[in-house]
Design an enzyme around this catalytic site. Structure first.
Site, PDB file in Angstrom:
ATOM      1  N   GLU A  60      39.662  -2.556 -79.175  1.00 36.46           N
ATOM      2  CA  GLU A  60      40.090  -2.090 -80.497  1.00 36.46           C
ATOM      3  C   GLU A  60      39.884  -3.151 -81.569  1.00 36.46           C
ATOM      4  O   GLU A  60      39.494  -2.837 -82.703  1.00 36.46           O
ATOM      5  CB  GLU A  60      41.561  -1.661 -80.459  1.00 36.46           C
ATOM      6  CG  GLU A  60      41.820  -0.323 -79.793  1.00 36.46           C
ATOM      7  CD  GLU A  60      41.784  -0.391 -78.279  1.00 36.46           C
ATOM      8  OE1 GLU A  60      41.749   0.675 -77.627  1.00 36.46           O
ATOM      9  OE2 GLU A  60      41.788  -1.522 -77.743  1.00 36.46           O
ATOM     10  N   HIS A 129      53.340   3.571 -74.429  1.00 39.36           N
ATOM     11  CA  HIS A 129      52.422   4.582 -74.947  1.00 39.36           C
ATOM     12  C   HIS A 129      53.163   5.685 -75.692  1.00 39.36           C
ATOM     13  O   HIS A 129      52.608   6.767 -75.899  1.00 39.36           O
ATOM     14  CB  HIS A 129      51.619   5.209 -73.803  1.00 39.36           C
ATOM     15  CG  HIS A 129      50.713   4.262 -73.107  1.00 39.36           C
ATOM     16  ND1 HIS A 129      51.166   3.327 -72.214  1.00 39.36           N
ATOM     17  CD2 HIS A 129      49.366   4.097 -73.174  1.00 39.36           C
ATOM     18  CE1 HIS A 129      50.137   2.624 -71.746  1.00 39.36           C
ATOM     19  NE2 HIS A 129      49.036   3.076 -72.313  1.00 39.36           N
TER      20      HIS A 129
END
Length: 327
Positions: A60, A129
């Site tokens: 990322e 998450h």
């Protein structure tokens, strides 16, 4: 009008903008060959080719930086995060890069870039998450933050975000990708960033929310209607900038406010709205403002704890009854 899924609305928005402007491209993990982790980019590689729908390594930090650099040089990237939990790996690029480019360059550089992907819980995915970073990013000058609740808004707001000159954080939900809704059959469906939607008019209490929590807001309004109480429901749609005027005007009419937000209780959007209403509509309030948030803990794996921690219709209904002073 036709009924399509949330993911299809996002796909249409990106595809239409890529057909309109050759400078728009999509980059992220599994967006091309796999058609997107949630099939949002289904068929886009076939139409636009590998130069504009780009699979990246699992990094990322790297592909976010590439996107920002591309935006500064005249392109309009759409950067997909498989989940905004993973954006933490690139948060320095977003906050100290994209958000500050215009200011630090003295207006010489813009970063017209969209960072999009799912936020919040999606069931039993564990603590790392299942987090909400909506208010984190909304607390950053230089960013705009959009959190749509239905396919129509998703399409119209994403198209507006791609055309915007500022970096936009566009937050979705894994639990909403299969949701269906009516979307107009038009290429120029543009919904302005920063304008709330008065979803339902009412007279007794205002319920404000955004994103997938709008389902809870509307379910609560339905339950109140069974007892002959009329709830006005507002979908913020954008949390930076916030349409404060829409909320103030509603509270002046209903004299009561309940805010539903999937977020930790400290320093979130509902906290900001609570301050703003007591500052600008205090004399109109007939009851203290109530907010329904997550518990102040990470979201655990056990379904019983998930149910206890998150906002729900029962909690919201009770808050509405509290401000209405009814049992």
């Amino acid at each position: 009008m036709r009924e399509i899924q949330f993911r299809e609305a996002l796909n249409e928005a990106m595809s239409e903008e890529m057909r309109r402007d050759e400078n728009v491209f999509l980059i992220g993990e599994e967006v091309a060959e796999y058609n997107g982790a949630y099939k949002v980019s289904q068929g886009m590689l076939e139409e636009f080719g590998a130069n504009r729908v780009i699979d990246t390594p699992i990094s990322e930090l790297a592909f976010t930086g590439i996107g920002i650099g591309a935006a500064m040089n005249g392109l309009r990237p759409i950067v997909e995060f498989m989940t905004f939990n993973f954006s933490l790996v690139a948060i320095d690029q977003i906050i100290n890069g994209a958000a500050k480019v215009l200011s630090m360059s003295g207006g010489q550089y813009h970063a017209p870039i969209v960072f999009r992907g799912p936020t919040g819980n999606a069931g039993q995915l564990g603590q790392q998450h299942s987090q909400n970073f909506d208010s984190w990013y909304a607390n950053t000058p230089g960013l705009k933050v959009v959190v749509p609740s239905n396919p129509k808004d998703a399409k119209g707001l994403l198209k507006s975000s791609v055309r915007d000159e500022d970096p936009v954080i566009f937050m979705e939900s894994e639990l909403m990708y299969s949701d269906k809704g009516e979307v107009p059959e038009e290429d120029e469906l543009l919904i302005p960033i920063g304008k709330a939607d008065l979803v339902r008019e009412g007279s007794d209490v205002t319920i404000v929310s955004f994103g997938k929590m709008m389902k809870i807001a509307l379910e609560t309004a339905d339950e109140l209607q069974k007892d002959n109480y009329s709830a006005e429901v507002i979908d913020l749609r954008t949390i930076r900038p916030i349409d404060y005027e829409a909320v103030v005007n509603s509270v002046k009419k209903t004299n009561r406010l309940v805010i539903v937000e999937e977020a930790w209780p400290l320093g979130n959007i509902s906290t900001e709205l609570t301050y703003h209403i007591q500052r600008h509509a205090f004399d109109y309030l007939d009851a203290p403002i109530r907010r329904i948030n997550n518990w102040d803990t990470s979201l655990h794996y056990a379904p019983t704890l998930i149910e206890a921690i998150l906002p729900n219709t029962q909690k919201t209904l009770q808050a509405c009854k509290d401000v209405l002073y009814v049992e």
